[in-house]
Write a protein that holds these residues in place. Structure first.
Motif, PDB file in Angstrom:
ATOM      1  N   PHE A  82      35.664  -7.574  70.033  1.00  0.00           N
ATOM      2  CA  PHE A  82      34.999  -6.914  71.151  1.00  0.00           C
ATOM      3  C   PHE A  82      35.765  -5.640  71.502  1.00  0.00           C
ATOM      4  CE2 PHE A  82      33.359 -11.130  71.235  1.00  0.00           C
ATOM      5  CZ  PHE A  82      32.079 -11.025  71.759  1.00  0.00           C
ATOM      6  N   ILE A  83      35.018  -4.584  71.760  1.00  0.00           N
ATOM      7  CA  ILE A  83      35.629  -3.263  71.943  1.00  0.00           C
ATOM      8  C   ILE A  83      35.056  -2.557  73.170  1.00  0.00           C
ATOM      9  CG2 ILE A  83      36.139  -2.906  69.497  1.00  0.00           C
ATOM     10  CD1 ILE A  83      33.556  -1.179  69.368  1.00  0.00           C
ATOM     11  N   TYR A  84      35.877  -1.682  73.746  1.00  0.00           N
ATOM     12  CA  TYR A  84      35.385  -0.681  74.695  1.00  0.00           C
ATOM     13  C   TYR A  84      35.092   0.571  73.889  1.00  0.00           C
ATOM     14  CZ  TYR A  84      35.924   3.423  77.681  1.00  0.00           C
ATOM     15  OH  TYR A  84      35.759   4.654  78.273  1.00  0.00           O
ATOM     16  N   ASP A  85      33.847   1.004  73.907  1.00  0.00           N
ATOM     17  CA  ASP A  85      33.397   2.202  73.204  1.00  0.00           C
ATOM     18  C   ASP A  85      33.042   3.251  74.252  1.00  0.00           C
ATOM     19  OD1 ASP A  85      32.009   4.203  71.834  1.00  0.00           O
ATOM     20  OD2 ASP A  85      31.022   2.790  70.478  1.00  0.00           O
ATOM     21  N   SER A  86      33.785   4.331  74.272  1.00  0.00           N
ATOM     22  CA  SER A  86      33.615   5.338  75.321  1.00  0.00           C
ATOM     23  C   SER A  86      32.267   6.046  75.261  1.00  0.00           C
ATOM     24  CB  SER A  86      34.737   6.373  75.247  1.00  0.00           C
ATOM     25  OG  SER A  86      34.771   7.010  73.974  1.00  0.00           O
ATOM     26  N   ASN A  87      31.556   5.954  74.147  1.00  0.00           N
ATOM     27  CA  ASN A  87      30.215   6.539  74.086  1.00  0.00           C
ATOM     28  C   ASN A  87      29.186   5.711  74.851  1.00  0.00           C
ATOM     29  OD1 ASN A  87      30.969   8.713  72.555  1.00  0.00           O
ATOM     30  ND2 ASN A  87      30.317   7.839  70.605  1.00  0.00           N
ATOM     31  N   TRP A  88      29.547   4.463  75.178  1.00  0.00           N
ATOM     32  CA  TRP A  88      28.591   3.562  75.807  1.00  0.00           C
ATOM     33  C   TRP A  88      29.261   2.811  76.953  1.00  0.00           C
ATOM     34  CZ3 TRP A  88      24.030   4.809  73.925  1.00  0.00           C
ATOM     35  CH2 TRP A  88      23.969   5.364  72.650  1.00  0.00           C
ATOM     36  N   PRO A  89      29.592   3.509  78.033  1.00  0.00           N
ATOM     37  CA  PRO A  89      30.287   2.854  79.155  1.00  0.00           C
ATOM     38  C   PRO A  89      29.434   1.752  79.768  1.00  0.00           C
ATOM     39  CG  PRO A  89      29.486   5.036  79.801  1.00  0.00           C
ATOM     40  CD  PRO A  89      29.309   4.935  78.316  1.00  0.00           C
ATOM     41  N   GLY A  90      30.116   0.656  80.117  1.00  0.00           N
ATOM     42  CA  GLY A  90      29.439  -0.437  80.791  1.00  0.00           C
ATOM     43  C   GLY A  90      28.626  -1.333  79.891  1.00  0.00           C
TER      44      GLY A  90
END
Length: 340
Positions: A218-226
């Motif tokens: 699981f990742i935080y992707d800055s192109n898709w916040p939230g």
């Protein structure tokens, strides 16, 4: 397509833009075990999406380079705390700011993890902020920090760690993340770089679920916040469902095998860093810095030779580096780094 950053004489650098993805497609997956950092994506990720930098205040400046490498490497002279940088440092600033136009995903990936782990650093950026998600994009101090942490990827120490993990298989990388996230989620933490024919992207992994021969990262992707997203990894490689080079483009799956995924531990981001192209103590000459990028579907074919005929570049379809003291990096970029 792989894009390359190379340098003759002493150094070569990475420049990061940003690919990305939309919501991952649902797949059948039954986790058996899980390991996670102390990271809550709803609180510890930025509430605004990745954007292009290179302009004030989201830009690299002389003072940020001083922080990155220290005055002894950066400044030809310092008078009344005013630094006159070496010419190669000015070159770095110009090229780094051009490459930021593709996006600041590296800065987002690093800074989100730093702020999640350090409430004092979070409060120093915005006094009323209680979580990363409440930080404002209009905050100039925050934008400057994004530019700074973006540029840490140019550092020798960071590059060395990324190269080490680039040689690992995706399964080995997933195992390394799971091991780091174990023991209550108090591990080092990493940023994760992924490459595809469309370019590259940096994200923040925070949880690994394992089962049925598959790891789901699981990742935080800055192109898709939230939005929750993940990368699936098994013996065949990795896939990031419905990815795109930026949020405005059509989505498709990204995937790859060994050599298309890398980790950089947060422990490698501690400056000041070594500046291999800066003049060293007792020297008057600096190294040569080049950033190179292809665009569209064209394969980059860079070739450099020194006076002794040693080669650096793509020869017969393979990357060759015979020049003493030279290094190179595959860059994480959407292809807008300045071709030099």
């Amino acid at each position: 397509m792989r894009r390359i950053v190379a340098a003759c004489s002493v150094a070569a650098l990475l420049a990061a833009g940003c690919g990305g993805g939309s919501s991952p497609a649902a797949t059948t997956f039954t986790p058996v075990e899980a390991a996670a950092l102390d990271y809550l994506p709803g609180d510890d990720s930025f509430g605004f999406e990745n954007f292009g930098g290179g302009q004030a205040p989201a830009e690299l400046t002389v003072n940020l380079v001083r922080r990155l490498y220290g005055d002894s490497q950066v400044c030809a002279t310092v008078v009344d705390n005013r630094c006159t940088p070496h010419p190669v440092v000015t070159q770095l600033i110009q090229q780094a700011n051009r490459s930021m136009a593709a996006g600041l995903c590296e800065g987002f990936a690093v800074l989100a993890l730093r702020l999640a782990a350090d409430p004092d650093e979070l409060a120093a950026l915005q006094a009323d902020a209680t979580r990363v998600a409440s930080l404002l994009r209009t905050n100039p101090a925050l934008l400057s920090e994004l530019a700074y942490w973006y540029t840490t990827q140019f550092a020798t120490e960071v590059q060395a760690q990324a190269r080490f993990y680039l040689e690992k298989t995706p399964l080995e990388i997933a195992d390394a993340l799971a091991a780091d996230f174990a023991d209550g989620g108090t591990g080092t933490g990493f940023t994760l770089g992924i490459y595809s024919a469309a370019g590259g992207h940096a994200v923040t992994p925070y949880r690994v679920e394992s089962g049925d021969g598959t790891h789901r990262v699981f990742i935080y992707d800055s192109n898709w916040p939230g939005q929750e997203r993940w990368i699936d990894i098994d013996d065949d490689g990795w896939v990031y469902a419905l990815a795109a080079t930026n949020p405005t483009e059509a989505a498709e799956a990204w995937g790859g095998g060994q050599g298309t995924m890398e980790l950089t531990p947060m422990s490698a981001r501690r400056g000041p860093f070594t500046c291999p192209f800066c003049p060293q103590e007792g020297q008057t000459k600096s190294g040569t810095l080049m950033t190179v990028a292809a665009s569209g579907d064209s394969q980059l074919g860079l070739q450099v030779q020194d006076q002794d005929g040693n080669r650096l570049g793509v020869y017969d379809g393979e990357m060759v580096n015979e020049i003493p003291g030279a290094t190179y990096r595959y860059l994480i970029s959407a292809g807008t780094a300045d071709p030099v």
